[in-house]
Design a protein around this motif. Structure first.
Motif, PDB file in Angstrom:
ATOM      1  N   PHE A 287      -8.739  41.848  17.066  1.00 58.58           N
ATOM      2  CA  PHE A 287      -8.903  41.404  18.447  1.00 58.58           C
ATOM      3  C   PHE A 287     -10.376  41.221  18.753  1.00 58.58           C
ATOM      4  O   PHE A 287     -11.227  41.999  18.297  1.00 58.58           O
ATOM      5  N   LEU A 288     -10.660  40.192  19.548  1.00 57.63           N
ATOM      6  CA  LEU A 288     -12.005  39.993  20.076  1.00 57.63           C
ATOM      7  C   LEU A 288     -11.900  39.949  21.592  1.00 57.63           C
ATOM      8  O   LEU A 288     -11.035  39.261  22.148  1.00 57.63           O
ATOM      9  N   TYR A 289     -12.754  40.703  22.263  1.00 57.06           N
ATOM     10  CA  TYR A 289     -12.737  40.719  23.723  1.00 57.06           C
ATOM     11  C   TYR A 289     -14.169  40.783  24.246  1.00 57.06           C
ATOM     12  O   TYR A 289     -14.982  41.567  23.743  1.00 57.06           O
ATOM     13  N   ALA A 290     -14.471  39.954  25.244  1.00 58.55           N
ATOM     14  CA  ALA A 290     -15.809  39.913  25.836  1.00 58.55           C
ATOM     15  C   ALA A 290     -15.768  40.448  27.255  1.00 58.55           C
ATOM     16  O   ALA A 290     -14.971  39.993  28.081  1.00 58.55           O
TER      17      ALA A 290
ATOM     18  N   THR B 214      -9.828  37.716  25.179  1.00 54.85           N
ATOM     19  CA  THR B 214     -10.567  37.247  26.349  1.00 54.85           C
ATOM     20  C   THR B 214      -9.803  36.138  27.052  1.00 54.85           C
ATOM     21  O   THR B 214      -9.745  36.101  28.284  1.00 54.85           O
ATOM     22  N   THR B 215      -9.211  35.229  26.299  1.00 53.81           N
ATOM     23  CA  THR B 215      -8.575  34.051  26.897  1.00 53.81           C
ATOM     24  C   THR B 215      -7.046  34.087  26.841  1.00 53.81           C
ATOM     25  O   THR B 215      -6.401  33.330  27.567  1.00 53.81           O
ATOM     26  N   LEU B 216      -6.476  34.927  25.997  1.00 52.82           N
ATOM     27  CA  LEU B 216      -5.014  35.004  25.898  1.00 52.82           C
ATOM     28  C   LEU B 216      -4.463  36.067  26.844  1.00 52.82           C
ATOM     29  O   LEU B 216      -5.097  37.091  27.086  1.00 52.82           O
ATOM     30  N   GLY B 217      -3.259  35.829  27.367  1.00 53.16           N
ATOM     31  CA  GLY B 217      -2.599  36.783  28.241  1.00 53.16           C
ATOM     32  C   GLY B 217      -1.705  37.724  27.458  1.00 53.16           C
ATOM     33  O   GLY B 217      -1.509  37.584  26.244  1.00 53.16           O
ATOM     34  N   LEU B 218      -1.139  38.679  28.174  1.00 50.16           N
ATOM     35  CA  LEU B 218      -0.295  39.679  27.532  1.00 50.16           C
ATOM     36  C   LEU B 218       0.929  39.057  26.867  1.00 50.16           C
ATOM     37  O   LEU B 218       1.325  39.471  25.774  1.00 50.16           O
TER      38      LEU B 218
ATOM     39  N   VAL C 163     -11.547  30.094  31.434  1.00 49.77           N
ATOM     40  CA  VAL C 163     -11.716  29.889  32.870  1.00 49.77           C
ATOM     41  C   VAL C 163     -13.071  30.377  33.370  1.00 49.77           C
ATOM     42  O   VAL C 163     -13.400  30.175  34.540  1.00 49.77           O
ATOM     43  N   ASP C 164     -13.853  31.030  32.499  1.00 48.42           N
ATOM     44  CA  ASP C 164     -15.143  31.559  32.936  1.00 48.42           C
ATOM     45  C   ASP C 164     -16.128  31.545  31.768  1.00 48.42           C
ATOM     46  O   ASP C 164     -15.790  31.123  30.654  1.00 48.42           O
ATOM     47  N   ASP C 165     -17.338  32.018  32.038  1.00 43.55           N
ATOM     48  CA  ASP C 165     -18.413  31.938  31.041  1.00 43.55           C
ATOM     49  C   ASP C 165     -18.028  32.601  29.731  1.00 43.55           C
ATOM     50  O   ASP C 165     -18.252  32.054  28.642  1.00 43.55           O
ATOM     51  N   ARG C 166     -17.479  33.806  29.808  1.00 41.16           N
ATOM     52  CA  ARG C 166     -17.196  34.548  28.575  1.00 41.16           C
ATOM     53  C   ARG C 166     -16.080  33.906  27.772  1.00 41.16           C
ATOM     54  O   ARG C 166     -16.078  33.950  26.551  1.00 41.16           O
ATOM     55  N   GLY C 167     -15.123  33.277  28.457  1.00 39.62           N
ATOM     56  CA  GLY C 167     -14.064  32.581  27.741  1.00 39.62           C
ATOM     57  C   GLY C 167     -14.594  31.403  26.953  1.00 39.62           C
ATOM     58  O   GLY C 167     -14.276  31.218  25.773  1.00 39.62           O
ATOM     59  N   PHE C 168     -15.424  30.582  27.601  1.00 39.56           N
ATOM     60  CA  PHE C 168     -16.019  29.440  26.911  1.00 39.56           C
ATOM     61  C   PHE C 168     -16.920  29.906  25.766  1.00 39.56           C
ATOM     62  O   PHE C 168     -16.908  29.325  24.672  1.00 39.56           O
ATOM     63  N   ALA C 169     -17.690  30.969  25.989  1.00 41.17           N
ATOM     64  CA  ALA C 169     -18.584  31.465  24.949  1.00 41.17           C
ATOM     65  C   ALA C 169     -17.806  31.977  23.743  1.00 41.17           C
ATOM     66  O   ALA C 169     -18.182  31.731  22.589  1.00 41.17           O
ATOM     67  N   THR C 170     -16.712  32.676  24.002  1.00 39.88           N
ATOM     68  CA  THR C 170     -15.924  33.236  22.913  1.00 39.88           C
ATOM     69  C   THR C 170     -15.252  32.153  22.087  1.00 39.88           C
ATOM     70  O   THR C 170     -15.300  32.167  20.849  1.00 39.88           O
ATOM     71  N   VAL C 171     -14.616  31.200  22.761  1.00 35.98           N
ATOM     72  CA  VAL C 171     -13.923  30.132  22.033  1.00 35.98           C
ATOM     73  C   VAL C 171     -14.921  29.303  21.228  1.00 35.98           C
ATOM     74  O   VAL C 171     -14.676  28.962  20.066  1.00 35.98           O
ATOM     75  N   ASN C 172     -16.062  28.974  21.817  1.00 38.28           N
ATOM     76  CA  ASN C 172     -17.074  28.192  21.093  1.00 38.28           C
ATOM     77  C   ASN C 172     -17.596  28.949  19.882  1.00 38.28           C
ATOM     78  O   ASN C 172     -17.822  28.364  18.818  1.00 38.28           O
ATOM     79  N   ALA C 173     -17.777  30.255  20.030  1.00 40.81           N
ATOM     80  CA  ALA C 173     -18.259  31.050  18.902  1.00 40.81           C
ATOM     81  C   ALA C 173     -17.221  31.111  17.792  1.00 40.81           C
ATOM     82  O   ALA C 173     -17.567  31.040  16.603  1.00 40.81           O
ATOM     83  N   LEU C 174     -15.966  31.229  18.160  1.00 43.40           N
ATOM     84  CA  LEU C 174     -14.905  31.325  17.153  1.00 43.40           C
ATOM     85  C   LEU C 174     -14.742  30.023  16.370  1.00 43.40           C
ATOM     86  O   LEU C 174     -14.318  30.044  15.217  1.00 43.40           O
ATOM     87  N   LYS C 175     -15.084  28.911  16.983  1.00 43.02           N
ATOM     88  CA  LYS C 175     -15.015  27.635  16.264  1.00 43.02           C
ATOM     89  C   LYS C 175     -15.919  27.650  15.038  1.00 43.02           C
ATOM     90  O   LYS C 175     -15.639  26.977  14.035  1.00 43.02           O
ATOM     91  N   ASP C 176     -17.008  28.420  15.108  1.00 43.36           N
ATOM     92  CA  ASP C 176     -17.986  28.430  14.028  1.00 43.36           C
ATOM     93  C   ASP C 176     -17.690  29.457  12.945  1.00 43.36           C
ATOM     94  O   ASP C 176     -18.274  29.397  11.859  1.00 43.36           O
ATOM     95  N   VAL C 177     -16.808  30.442  13.239  1.00 39.81           N
ATOM     96  CA  VAL C 177     -16.636  31.538  12.275  1.00 39.81           C
ATOM     97  C   VAL C 177     -15.212  31.677  11.744  1.00 39.81           C
ATOM     98  O   VAL C 177     -14.941  32.567  10.941  1.00 39.81           O
TER      99      VAL C 177
ATOM    100  N   ARG D 221     -15.878  48.018  16.868  1.00 45.10           N
ATOM    101  CA  ARG D 221     -17.323  47.885  16.928  1.00 45.10           C
ATOM    102  C   ARG D 221     -17.697  47.008  18.112  1.00 45.10           C
ATOM    103  O   ARG D 221     -16.928  46.135  18.531  1.00 45.10           O
ATOM    104  N   GLN D 222     -18.866  47.280  18.670  1.00 50.63           N
ATOM    105  CA  GLN D 222     -19.387  46.499  19.780  1.00 50.63           C
ATOM    106  C   GLN D 222     -20.440  45.534  19.260  1.00 50.63           C
ATOM    107  O   GLN D 222     -21.253  45.885  18.400  1.00 50.63           O
ATOM    108  N   LEU D 223     -20.414  44.320  19.812  1.00 53.59           N
ATOM    109  CA  LEU D 223     -21.305  43.265  19.352  1.00 53.59           C
ATOM    110  C   LEU D 223     -22.038  42.648  20.529  1.00 53.59           C
ATOM    111  O   LEU D 223     -21.483  42.531  21.620  1.00 53.59           O
ATOM    112  N   GLN D 224     -23.264  42.242  20.321  1.00 50.93           N
ATOM    113  CA  GLN D 224     -24.003  41.514  21.346  1.00 50.93           C
ATOM    114  C   GLN D 224     -23.802  40.009  21.225  1.00 50.93           C
ATOM    115  O   GLN D 224     -24.148  39.254  22.125  1.00 50.93           O
ATOM    116  N   SER D 225     -23.253  39.596  20.107  1.00 50.95           N
ATOM    117  CA  SER D 225     -22.911  38.190  19.893  1.00 50.95           C
ATOM    118  C   SER D 225     -21.831  38.148  18.822  1.00 50.95           C
ATOM    119  O   SER D 225     -21.522  39.163  18.205  1.00 50.95           O
TER     120      SER D 225
END
Length: 311
Positions: free
Chosen positions: A113-116, A89-93, A32-46, A11-15
């Motif tokens: 998996f979550l990817y932004a 988004t933030t983890l490598g292969l 290392v970028d906006d989407r990485g910080f946004a994803t990690v911060n969001a995951l802290k809450d859920v 599924r695709q999400l806007q947030s």
């Protein structure tokens, strides 16, 4: 030869909504970028537990919350978890492969998996101004190709092989790969390319195709050796690799995979390699484990939430 057995729900999400809450553990890497910080911060809450995870490819070691660990401890760390979420988004292969191996060995039947996607990638300001239509990107550092223990098969010059490269924006990466492979018998060693089409955004496919045109020509990769696969689809990548494996796999040779394109392509490759590990024909990872440069992208577009059932 067995066939694909994993199933996907996407599924695709806007947030990152409260619906993701309830995950017992989420694994994240360095932002290392906006989407990485946004994803990690969001995951802290859920999520109940947020765990930093890192793979050191030079020493083939893994680190959990900055402490060196091993596969068994990682399995124990996930023990009792019914929902495991991996932030692609933030983890490598390398990290993703180790988490998947531990999840499967620990008896977990599914992972998430979550990817932004970014709004835009940062262009290289030193690009050639004589080609205004060409866009150059310097998104990663590192050019040494090596595998992950358990997913490596050494190439022998008399061995038949098919090598599939998933192309991104940086043509130097496939050039480095071919150079480090050394001499090979082109009659026995076939090279193929997967290009992310449709791209994340309309027009972005040119960022993958144009920089690689000269490399594809040098490697004799023509339209018969190129496959197009949706850039943001883990499922389609996984199935595309299975289809190529059925066509090109040889029991006396090896099927090499180099996922140097989008992260969803890399995740699909990880799942394919996990499932084909130990069966015939042999599969192998050939990868450069890039270091992502700071501010490599801007903004945060669509989030993708994908559940993969491993059994």
């Amino acid at each position: 030869m067995i066939g694909p057995g994993y199933t996907f729900t996407s599924r695709q999400l806007q947030s990152v909504p409260p619906a993701l809450s309830g995950a017992d553990i989420a694994f994240v890497g360095v932002s290392v970028d906006d989407r990485g910080f946004a994803t990690v911060n969001a995951l802290k809450d859920v999520t109940k537990t947020l765990s930093d995870f890192r793979f050191d490819q030079d020493h083939q070691e893994i680190y959990l919350n900055e402490h060196k660990t091993n596969r068994q401890r990682l399995i124990e760390h996930m023990g009792g978890c019914s929902r495991i979420l991996i932030d692609a988004t933030t983890l490598g292969l390398g990290e993703i492969l180790h988490i998947l191996m531990a999840a499967r060995q620990g008896g977990h039947r599914a992972v998430e998996f979550l990817y932004a996607e970014p709004i835009k990638y940062t262009e290289n300001k030193t690009a050639n101004k004589e080609e205004p239509q060409r866009r150059d990107f310097a998104l990663t550092r590192n050019c040494r190709f090596q595998a992950v223990l358990g997913f490596a098969h050494e190439y022998q010059s008399n061995m038949k092989a098919a090598h599939v490269f998933m192309l991104g924006y940086e043509s130097a990466r496939i050039g480095n790969a071919i150079e480090q492979l050394g001499e090979r018998n082109r009659k026995l060693y076939g090279v193929y390319a997967i290009i992310g089409v449709p791209a994340f955004q309309s027009g972005w496919e040119a960022n993958s195709i144009r920089p690689h045109l000269h490399v594809l020509e040098e490697l004799d990769i023509d339209e018969h050796s190129i496959v197009y696969c949706q850039a943001n689809s883990i499922r389609e990548t996984y199935l595309t690799l299975w289809e190529l494996y059925r066509q090109l796999g040889d029991e006396s040779g090896c099927f090499y995979v180099s996922p140097i394109g989008t992260k969803p392509h890399a995740v699909g490759a990880a799942l394919f390699l996990l499932e084909t590990k130990g069966i015939e024909p042999t599969t192998s990872l050939y990868y450069d484990h890039p270091v992502r440069v700071n501010k490599r992208s801007e903004g945060n577009a669509t989030w993708h939430h994908v559940t993969v059932r491993l059994a």
